[in-house]
Enzyme design. Structure first.
Site, PDB file in Angstrom:
ATOM      1  N   GLU A 179     -10.870   3.748   7.590  1.00 36.89           N
ATOM      2  CA  GLU A 179      -9.782   4.743   8.381  1.00 36.89           C
ATOM      3  C   GLU A 179     -10.273   6.068   8.796  1.00 36.89           C
ATOM      4  O   GLU A 179     -10.317   6.452   9.810  1.00 36.89           O
ATOM      5  CB  GLU A 179      -8.994   5.149   6.668  1.00 36.89           C
ATOM      6  CG  GLU A 179      -7.948   5.835   7.015  1.00 36.89           C
ATOM      7  CD  GLU A 179      -7.191   6.527   5.662  1.00 36.89           C
ATOM      8  OE1 GLU A 179      -7.883   6.744   4.737  1.00 36.89           O
ATOM      9  OE2 GLU A 179      -6.110   6.914   5.894  1.00 36.89           O
ATOM     10  N   ASP A 225       1.829   9.452  -5.798  1.00 34.43           N
ATOM     11  CA  ASP A 225       2.241  10.613  -5.439  1.00 34.43           C
ATOM     12  C   ASP A 225       2.288  11.145  -3.871  1.00 34.43           C
ATOM     13  O   ASP A 225       2.350  12.266  -3.652  1.00 34.43           O
ATOM     14  CB  ASP A 225       0.840  11.446  -5.696  1.00 34.43           C
ATOM     15  CG  ASP A 225      -0.605  11.066  -5.322  1.00 34.43           C
ATOM     16  OD1 ASP A 225      -0.565   9.682  -4.946  1.00 34.43           O
ATOM     17  OD2 ASP A 225      -1.655  11.667  -5.514  1.00 34.43           O
ATOM     18  N   HIS A 282       0.756  -1.255   0.143  1.00 32.69           N
ATOM     19  CA  HIS A 282       0.107   0.047   0.034  1.00 32.69           C
ATOM     20  C   HIS A 282       0.867   1.136   0.159  1.00 32.69           C
ATOM     21  O   HIS A 282       1.499   1.818   0.859  1.00 32.69           O
ATOM     22  CB  HIS A 282      -0.887  -0.147   1.399  1.00 32.69           C
ATOM     23  CG  HIS A 282      -2.117   1.094   1.323  1.00 32.69           C
ATOM     24  ND1 HIS A 282      -3.226   0.842   1.457  1.00 32.69           N
ATOM     25  CD2 HIS A 282      -2.002   2.436   1.074  1.00 32.69           C
ATOM     26  CE1 HIS A 282      -4.132   1.844   1.372  1.00 32.69           C
ATOM     27  NE2 HIS A 282      -3.181   2.960   0.921  1.00 32.69           N
ATOM     28  N   GLY A 304      -9.275   8.643  -1.174  1.00 27.37           N
ATOM     29  CA  GLY A 304      -9.930  10.033  -0.794  1.00 27.37           C
ATOM     30  C   GLY A 304     -10.884  10.198   0.297  1.00 27.37           C
ATOM     31  O   GLY A 304     -10.498   9.282   1.429  1.00 27.37           O
TER      32      GLY A 304
HETATM   33  O1  LIG Z   1      -4.718   7.193   3.388  1.00 27.65           O
HETATM   34  C1  LIG Z   1      -5.087   7.516   2.297  1.00 27.65           C
HETATM   35  N1  LIG Z   1      -6.629   7.817   2.480  1.00 27.65           N
HETATM   36  C2  LIG Z   1      -7.275   7.879   1.388  1.00 27.65           C
HETATM   37  N2  LIG Z   1      -6.812   8.541   0.460  1.00 27.65           N
HETATM   38  C3  LIG Z   1      -5.570   8.695   0.325  1.00 27.65           C
HETATM   39  C4  LIG Z   1      -4.634   8.470   1.306  1.00 27.65           C
HETATM   40  N3  LIG Z   1      -3.209   8.449   0.828  1.00 27.65           N
HETATM   41  C5  LIG Z   1      -3.681   9.029  -0.204  1.00 27.65           C
HETATM   42  N4  LIG Z   1      -4.795   9.260  -0.925  1.00 27.65           N
HETATM   43  C6  LIG Z   1      -5.230   9.727  -2.148  1.00 27.65           C
HETATM   44  O2  LIG Z   1      -5.037   8.868  -2.895  1.00 27.65           O
HETATM   45  C7  LIG Z   1      -4.700   9.842  -4.237  1.00 27.65           C
HETATM   46  C8  LIG Z   1      -4.071   9.033  -4.935  1.00 27.65           C
HETATM   47  O3  LIG Z   1      -3.018   8.562  -4.692  1.00 27.65           O
HETATM   48  C9  LIG Z   1      -3.746  11.000  -3.366  1.00 27.65           C
HETATM   49  O4  LIG Z   1      -3.726  11.961  -4.564  1.00 27.65           O
HETATM   50  C10 LIG Z   1      -4.629  11.091  -2.198  1.00 27.65           C
HETATM   51  O5  LIG Z   1      -5.658  12.095  -2.437  1.00 27.65           O
HETATM   52 ZN   LIG Z   2      -3.698   4.741   1.146  1.00 27.42          ZN
END
Ligand SMILES: O=c1[nH]cnc2c1ncn2[C@@H]1O[C@H](CO)[C@@H](O)[C@H]1O
Ligand SMILES: [Zn+2]
Length: 350
Positions: free
Chosen positions: A207, A23, A19, A177
């Site tokens: 989460e 980005d 995981h 998101g």
């Molecule tokens: O922990 C998380 N929970 C929910 N969304 C996330 C998390 N980390 C990153 N992203 C989202 O996934 C997009 C694509 O990689 C990122 O731009 C961010 O908005």
């Molecule tokens: Zn994530």
């Protein structure tokens, strides 16, 4: 820092990371170079100065605050060349931590400001991972992400494009998101399409919202893995369901604390999950946003929860079991990892 035998051992332990967001894994020096190359304005022109723009601090109060960091990095990820390079560098960083297999996820629709198609974004990320695999020996898979704040149409486009790369680099699709504002049941139509096309699904759930989202992801969106699942402990029946179905949890300890998925380390349910027989895996989520790496995740767990070396090995091997890999490749990976673990001199797998 004083010598700590387990810390040193964890550096050498072969690991996997299932995981990891592309980005959320960009090096500040890469941002600097891309900005200079492409004439994109920066707030500062040195790598140390960029870090606060990319990384959350201890004061991060929520997932929404955490997600705001991505607006900065994605500006530099709008060309095929940048996507290929950043994917390649993920493989390089993984190798530095003796990570043997990595699944890199990204949301194609966030990289189209300069006209790339969804398929082109996937193509470049896959190419970068392949080059990384050749140069650093890190096996890799790509996961295409649908975004909760995007339209159904735009997410369906991601699923259909991802389907074309299955068996050629893409291993699954995901939903990420703002979980609290966009419940999973709004995405049934999107993941019905991945079901029709036969693409494996993992969903960020439990989460920033409750266990019921894990239930929805598993029963109605076809999730065979869950991103985080930290809040699963709030519902015993749903926890039992996840356990009975052997659905792996992709836990990301540092990120989970930063996004306030739980109030603090004392409430982090990893030991209880493991003892209850859940298939827990350890991952980074976003090394550059969280200021972490895969070795650090294991170190923090060993320090905070007193995990023994055999327990840490079990967490690693759970990751191998949970990998989106075909069974023959998985067997090879497992053998390679077991041999290396045994050669560390612990005889842990005997
Ligand atoms: O922990 C998380 N929970 C929910 N969304 C996330 C998390 N980390 C990153 N992203 C989202 O996934 C997009 C694509 O990689 C990122 O731009 C961010 O908005
Ligand atoms: Zn994530």
């Amino acid at each position: 820092m004083a010598y700590n035998r387990t810390h040193d051992w964890l550096t050498r332990l072969p690991k996997v990371d299932l995981h990891l967001h592309l980005d959320g894994s960009v090096k500040p020096e890469t941002i600097l170079e891309i900005a200079l190359d492409q004439g994109i304005d920066l707030p500062v022109y040195n790598k140390e100065g960029l870090i606060p723009h990319m990384r959350v601090g201890d004061e991060c109060g929520s997932l929404i605050e955490y997600l705001s960091k991505f607006d900065f990095t994605t500006r530099f990820m709008q060309s095929g060349e940048a996507l290929e390079r950043i994917a390649y560098e993920v493989a390089q960083q993984s190798a530095e931590h003796n990570c043997k297999y990595v699944e890199v996820r990204f949301a194609p629709q966030l990289h189209r400001n300069n006209g790339l198609t969804v398929e082109e974004t996937i193509h470049y990320v896959v190419e970068g991972m392949k080059r990384g695999q050749r140069d650093f020996g890190v096996k890799a898979g790509v996961i295409a992400i649908c975004m909760r704040n995007h339209s159904c149409e735009s997410n369906l486009e991601v699923i259909r494009a991802a389907a074309k790369f299955v068996g050629k680099g893409v291993v699954a699709v995901d939903l990420a998101g703002d979980e609290a504002s966009y419940p999973p049941e709004w995405f049934r139509e999107v993941f019905a399409e991945s079901g029709r096309l036969g693409i494996p699904v993992t969903i960020h759930a439990g989460e920033a919202a409750g266990a019921v989202n894990v239930y929805e992801a598993v029963t109605n969106l076809g999730a065979v893995r869950i991103g985080h699942g930290v809040r699963l402990k709030e519902d015993t029946d749903i926890l039992e369901l996840v356990k009975d179905r052997r659905i792996p949890l992709e836990m990301c300890p540092i990120s989970n604390i930063q996004t306030k998925a739980v109030s603090g380390w004392e409430a982090y349910p990893i030991r209880e999950y493991l003892e209850q027989g859940l298939l827990v895996t350890i991952n980074t989520d976003n090394p550059s946003v969280s200021g972490t790496d895969i070795t650090n995740e294991y170190r923090v767990l060993s320090d905070r929860f007193g995990f023994t070396e055999p327990e840490l090995v079990r967490l690693v091997m759970n990751g191998v079991e949970a990998a989106f890999m075909d069974e023959s490749d998985k067997l090879l990976l497992r053998r390679e990892m077991e041999a290396e673990i045994n050669s560390l001199g612990m005889g842990l797998l005997s």
